[in-house]
Scaffold this motif. Structure first.
Motif, PDB file in Angstrom:
ATOM      1  N   MET A  74       0.830  -1.201   0.000  1.00 55.49           N
ATOM      2  CA  MET A  74       0.000   0.000   0.000  1.00 55.49           C
ATOM      3  C   MET A  74       0.871   1.260   0.000  1.00 55.49           C
ATOM      4  SD  MET A  74      -2.882   1.272  -0.193  1.00 55.49           S
ATOM      5  CE  MET A  74      -4.329   0.525   0.435  1.00 55.49           C
ATOM      6  N   LEU A  75       1.937   1.253   0.780  1.00 54.29           N
ATOM      7  CA  LEU A  75       2.841   2.401   0.766  1.00 54.29           C
ATOM      8  C   LEU A  75       3.514   2.573  -0.594  1.00 54.29           C
ATOM      9  CD1 LEU A  75       4.521   2.032   4.257  1.00 54.29           C
ATOM     10  CD2 LEU A  75       2.874   3.753   3.544  1.00 54.29           C
ATOM     11  N   LEU A  76       3.866   1.471  -1.229  1.00 53.27           N
ATOM     12  CA  LEU A  76       4.473   1.565  -2.560  1.00 53.27           C
ATOM     13  C   LEU A  76       3.468   2.062  -3.592  1.00 53.27           C
ATOM     14  CD1 LEU A  76       6.668  -1.646  -2.540  1.00 53.27           C
ATOM     15  CD2 LEU A  76       7.475   0.710  -2.686  1.00 53.27           C
ATOM     16  N   LEU A  77       2.202   1.686  -3.456  1.00 52.97           N
ATOM     17  CA  LEU A  77       1.176   2.209  -4.366  1.00 52.97           C
ATOM     18  C   LEU A  77       0.977   3.710  -4.176  1.00 52.97           C
ATOM     19  CD1 LEU A  77      -1.490  -0.634  -4.279  1.00 52.97           C
ATOM     20  CD2 LEU A  77      -0.104   0.081  -6.231  1.00 52.97           C
ATOM     21  N   ILE A  78       1.027   4.175  -2.931  1.00 51.00           N
ATOM     22  CA  ILE A  78       0.931   5.614  -2.673  1.00 51.00           C
ATOM     23  C   ILE A  78       2.131   6.333  -3.275  1.00 51.00           C
ATOM     24  CG2 ILE A  78       0.977   7.354  -0.840  1.00 51.00           C
ATOM     25  CD1 ILE A  78      -0.642   5.312   0.849  1.00 51.00           C
ATOM     26  N   HIS A  79       3.318   5.751  -3.113  1.00 49.77           N
ATOM     27  CA  HIS A  79       4.516   6.344  -3.719  1.00 49.77           C
ATOM     28  C   HIS A  79       4.412   6.364  -5.237  1.00 49.77           C
ATOM     29  CE1 HIS A  79       8.643   7.526  -4.227  1.00 49.77           C
ATOM     30  NE2 HIS A  79       8.878   6.453  -4.966  1.00 49.77           N
ATOM     31  N   LEU A  80       3.850   5.320  -5.812  1.00 47.95           N
ATOM     32  CA  LEU A  80       3.654   5.264  -7.259  1.00 47.95           C
ATOM     33  C   LEU A  80       2.697   6.360  -7.721  1.00 47.95           C
ATOM     34  CD1 LEU A  80       4.612   3.405  -9.566  1.00 47.95           C
ATOM     35  CD2 LEU A  80       2.513   2.112  -9.260  1.00 47.95           C
ATOM     36  N   ALA A  81       1.647   6.595  -6.943  1.00 48.26           N
ATOM     37  CA  ALA A  81       0.702   7.660  -7.297  1.00 48.26           C
ATOM     38  C   ALA A  81       1.375   9.027  -7.241  1.00 48.26           C
ATOM     39  CB  ALA A  81      -0.498   7.616  -6.361  1.00 48.26           C
ATOM     40  N   THR A  82       2.249   9.236  -6.260  1.00 49.72           N
ATOM     41  CA  THR A  82       2.947  10.526  -6.197  1.00 49.72           C
ATOM     42  C   THR A  82       3.946  10.681  -7.341  1.00 49.72           C
ATOM     43  OG1 THR A  82       4.590   9.655  -4.665  1.00 49.72           O
ATOM     44  CG2 THR A  82       2.674  10.755  -3.709  1.00 49.72           C
ATOM     45  N   LEU A  83       4.512   9.580  -7.802  1.00 48.17           N
ATOM     46  CA  LEU A  83       5.400   9.670  -8.967  1.00 48.17           C
ATOM     47  C   LEU A  83       4.644  10.086 -10.218  1.00 48.17           C
ATOM     48  CD1 LEU A  83       7.756   6.571  -8.577  1.00 48.17           C
ATOM     49  CD2 LEU A  83       8.339   8.971  -8.303  1.00 48.17           C
TER      50      LEU A  83
END
Length: 72
Positions: free
Chosen positions: A51-60
């Motif tokens: 979930m944290l990686l998906l949030i980071h992906l969205a910010t990218l």
């Protein structure tokens, strides 16, 4: 982290999540004794990391959080 690194970590985390979910869902075998690995806890932990990686992906990709409005 770059996009490529994030996607690699996300794929690894999802693979770990699926594997630990499969191991945690297997029925217990009393002849072998108790399970010594907390498979379900590891599954939940890897889901949190995913979930944290998906949030980071969205910010990218340009997602931003809403501005904080005091008193709202």
């Amino acid at each position: 982290m770059s996009l490529t690194t994030t996607l690699i970590f996300l794929a690894l985390t999802l693979a770990v999540m699926v594997f630990t979910g499969w191991r945690g869902a297997r029925p217990p075998d009393p002849l072998k004794g108790p399970r010594m690995m907390p498979w379900r806890f590891l599954m939940v932990g890897s889901a949190a990391i995913a979930m944290l990686l998906l949030i980071h992906l969205a910010t990218l990709f340009g997602a931003e959080r809403a501005p904080w409005i005091p008193g709202a």
